[in-house]
Design a protein around this motif. Structure first.
Motif, PDB file in Angstrom:
ATOM      1  N   TYR A 292       1.020  -1.279   0.102  1.00  0.00           N
ATOM      2  CA  TYR A 292      -0.210  -0.207  -0.215  1.00  0.00           C
ATOM      3  C   TYR A 292       0.764   1.192   0.164  1.00  0.00           C
ATOM      4  CZ  TYR A 292      -4.315  -3.130   1.449  1.00  0.00           C
ATOM      5  OH  TYR A 292      -6.036  -3.566   1.242  1.00  0.00           O
ATOM      6  N   ASP A 293       0.522   2.279  -0.550  1.00  0.00           N
ATOM      7  CA  ASP A 293       1.554   3.384  -0.808  1.00  0.00           C
ATOM      8  C   ASP A 293       0.249   4.542  -0.956  1.00  0.00           C
ATOM      9  OD1 ASP A 293       2.784   5.763  -2.212  1.00  0.00           O
ATOM     10  OD2 ASP A 293       4.323   4.339  -2.212  1.00  0.00           O
ATOM     11  N   PRO A 294       0.187   5.384  -0.261  1.00  0.00           N
ATOM     12  CA  PRO A 294      -0.231   6.378   0.223  1.00  0.00           C
ATOM     13  C   PRO A 294      -0.478   7.717  -1.077  1.00  0.00           C
ATOM     14  CG  PRO A 294       1.545   7.352   1.445  1.00  0.00           C
ATOM     15  CD  PRO A 294       1.592   5.885   0.585  1.00  0.00           C
TER      16      PRO A 294
ATOM     17  N   PHE B  88      -1.591   7.316  10.197  1.00  0.00           N
ATOM     18  CA  PHE B  88      -1.102   7.569   9.111  1.00  0.00           C
ATOM     19  C   PHE B  88      -0.566   5.641   8.350  1.00  0.00           C
ATOM     20  CE2 PHE B  88       2.189   8.009   6.240  1.00  0.00           C
ATOM     21  CZ  PHE B  88       1.599   8.110   4.860  1.00  0.00           C
TER      22      PHE B  88
ATOM     23  N   LEU C 264      -3.536   3.561   7.409  1.00  0.00           N
ATOM     24  CA  LEU C 264      -4.376   3.689   6.892  1.00  0.00           C
ATOM     25  C   LEU C 264      -5.966   4.307   7.322  1.00  0.00           C
ATOM     26  CD1 LEU C 264      -4.483   0.730   4.949  1.00  0.00           C
ATOM     27  CD2 LEU C 264      -2.802   1.923   4.377  1.00  0.00           C
TER      28      LEU C 264
ATOM     29  N   PHE D 115       0.558   1.255   5.863  1.00  0.00           N
ATOM     30  CA  PHE D 115       1.945   1.793   4.529  1.00  0.00           C
ATOM     31  C   PHE D 115       2.691   0.937   4.349  1.00  0.00           C
ATOM     32  CE2 PHE D 115      -1.375   5.568   4.700  1.00  0.00           C
ATOM     33  CZ  PHE D 115      -1.522   5.265   2.888  1.00  0.00           C
TER      34      PHE D 115
ATOM     35  N   GLN E 274       6.263   2.805   4.362  1.00  0.00           N
ATOM     36  CA  GLN E 274       6.854   4.096   5.191  1.00  0.00           C
ATOM     37  C   GLN E 274       7.053   3.369   7.039  1.00  0.00           C
ATOM     38  OE1 GLN E 274       4.321   4.258   2.437  1.00  0.00           O
ATOM     39  NE2 GLN E 274       5.055   5.728   1.492  1.00  0.00           N
TER      40      GLN E 274
END
Length: 512
Positions: A18-20, A419, A422, A484, A487
């Motif tokens: 998952y990437d923001p 953050f 998610l 993420f 991150q």
């Protein structure tokens, strides 16, 4: 994007991060009318009702040897994957099980293979959780086929029963798409944790087998391999039979690594990886299952100079007479939906770590002091402490061999955790957040691409022990499989070569 020389497991892991910047563009709306049913049904077969053998209280004594045998098997299956609650909904209610599952999707199925006992005829059985029964859907002596499919694993020579855990891919992929493969194995790891502990309660010893000929097991169980695949084989040694108190063996051996593969479209990654990590049918293959002195032995890492070190040694959690407290905890376990934000104590965090990582401390209570995992030396643990009385805020590496926390970054991470998870408030309001990671490249170098399965199974197994310890102490706990990825490493100071496998949030539940 993944490196062109990456193995298929590395490629899958990179592609499903998952990437923001892209998470909102890749998500698809759910078609609730197409949600898979989390139960498997058989139109033919003989049902063995297990409900009558659930004792009214854990200390209820059976009337005879036959009833005792059935009671043990009934309790084992119920505490592993039985229905323990329901949420009323329009139409079909939503059932809750003894093992947690991402999104309540329960992708695992549980089968029982009998060699043929006075109580249970030879053949194949599926555990029907909704009715707490076994359906005997194939009557035949297939034990030799099971042994061949498991490369003649020696435990199968002396046991009479074996569990097989499978994954029904679409149950989870319906919601989580390609990333569902991670969650299927985490959920199955939760189930393995329950099987381990429920076996101890009922005088069984489960022996894990992760290396097996996939399609041979799938054919044995008559599975539709486009929909369902075998994940783990678990011979059950009956500890009340002297001949079944067996020595430990290896659970896995090295498998191939695939570095050449075509372009794989989104939506096909899950199935491609599962096919790519199967072990081929080789009836004549020879495997040395003998456990070596150094197999699976942990070594502590990240012993930074001058870092704060905090001992985690403490007295074990008391699970009650005849493990009554453990059985009650398994059956009442629920994932926490909201935390109060108030602090845990350092003693509580120590107790959670002790039960999860120091099983030898619990052998005096009747638990297995050396339960099977696939290879725990590959899995590392980091903890972001936001509010733990007696522990400075920051990120810590947990060294299980030394039994200590080693601080690697000091600051408050509440905002970042919100953050990283998610935007889930569980991350923000938890008192501590635990991360399971692995050096994926090093693990693949050792075991091949198939190790991707084992890493998530072991992380889920550890996560389930955390779940149960937290519930026993009256705390809140909830696993998170969506985060993420990159991150997490960046924010917490975790080395970049550590792939994040799983997150478990811990805290005090918000009062209702």
């Amino acid at each position: 994007m993944p490196e062109p020389t990456a193995s298929i497991a590395q490629h899958y892991h990179e592609r499903t991060k998952y990437d923001p910047r892209t998470i909102n563009t890749k998500s698809k709306p759910l078609d609730w009318e197409q949600q898979p049913i989390p139960f498997k049904e058989y139109k033919i077969g003989t049902a063995f009702d297990l409900k009558a053998y659930l004792p009214e209280t854990p200390d209820s004594l059976p009337n005879n040897a036959t009833e005792a045998w059935w009671q043990r098997l009934s309790r084992l299956l119920f505490c592993s994957y039985g229905l323990t609650g329901l949420i009323p909904m329009l139409g079909e209610p939503h059932y809750l099980r003894a093992a947690p599952s991402a999104g309540g999707l329960y992708p695992a199925e549980l089968y029982l293979v009998s060699r043929g006992t006075p109580m249970l005829p030879a053949g194949l059985y599926n555990y029907q959780a909704r009715s707490h029964s076994l359906v005997h859907f194939w009557e035949s002596d297939i034990w030799t086929k099971l042994q061949v499919a498991c490369f003649w694993q020696p435990v199968l020579e002396n046991t009479q029963l074996a569990l097989v855990v499978t994954g029904v891919f679409q149950r989870s992929a319906w919601r989580y798409q390609d990333r569902a493969y991670r969650r299927i194995f985490l959920d199955s790891g939760h189930l393995l944790g329950n099987i381990e502990l429920a076996s101890a309660i009922n005088d069984y010893r489960p022996h894990l087998i992760g290396s097996f000929m996939d399609d041979a097991i799938n054919q044995l169980l008559y599975l539709d391999t486009e929909q369902e695949g075998a994940i783990a084989v678990i011979p059950l040694a009956d500890l009340l039979e002297v001949k079944q108190n067996l020595p430990l063996t290896k659970t896995i051996f090295p498998a191939p690594t695939q570095t050449t593969y075509p372009h794989i479209p989104d939506g096909q990654l899950l199935n491609y990886l599962h096919e790519a990590t199967k072990l081929a049918i080789e009836p004549s293959a020879k495997v040395n299952w003998k456990l070596g002195a150094s197999d699976g032995q942990r070594t502590d890492k990240y012993n930074f100079p001058f870092c704060l070190k905090v001992s985690t040694e403490m007295s074990p959690i008391d699970w009650g007479d005849r493990l009554e407290g453990l059985e009650n905890t398994v059956l009442k376990r629920r994932s926490t939906r909201a935390y109060s934000g108030t602090a845990l104590t350092l003693e509580e965090l120590k107790a959670l770590l002790d039960f999860t990582y120091q099983p030898s401390h619990y052998s005096d209570q009747g638990l297995d002091g050396s339960p099977d995992y696939f290879d725990l030396s590959l899995v590392e643990t980091f903890i972001a402490a936001s509010s733990v009385t007696g522990l400075e805020e920051g990120c810590y590496y947990y060294a299980p061999k030394a039994q200590e926390l080693r601080q690697i970054r000091f600051k408050s991470f509440r905002k970042e955790l919100h953050f990283l998870c998610l935007g889930q408030e569980l991350g923000r309001d938890a008192a501590a957040v635990l991360f399971h990671t692995a050096d994926l490249k090093a693990a693949i170098d050792q075991y091949g691409d198939r190790v991707y399965r084992y890493l998530h199974l072991d992380a889920g197994h550890l996560g389930q022990r955390l779940n149960l310890a937290a519930i026993r102490l009256g705390l809140g706990v909830s696993g998170i499989g969506g985060f993420f990825d990159d991150q997490v490493n960046e924010v917490l100071g975790i080395p970049v070569d550590e792939a994040v496998l799983y997150i478990t949030t811990l805290g005090r539940p918000q009062s209702q």
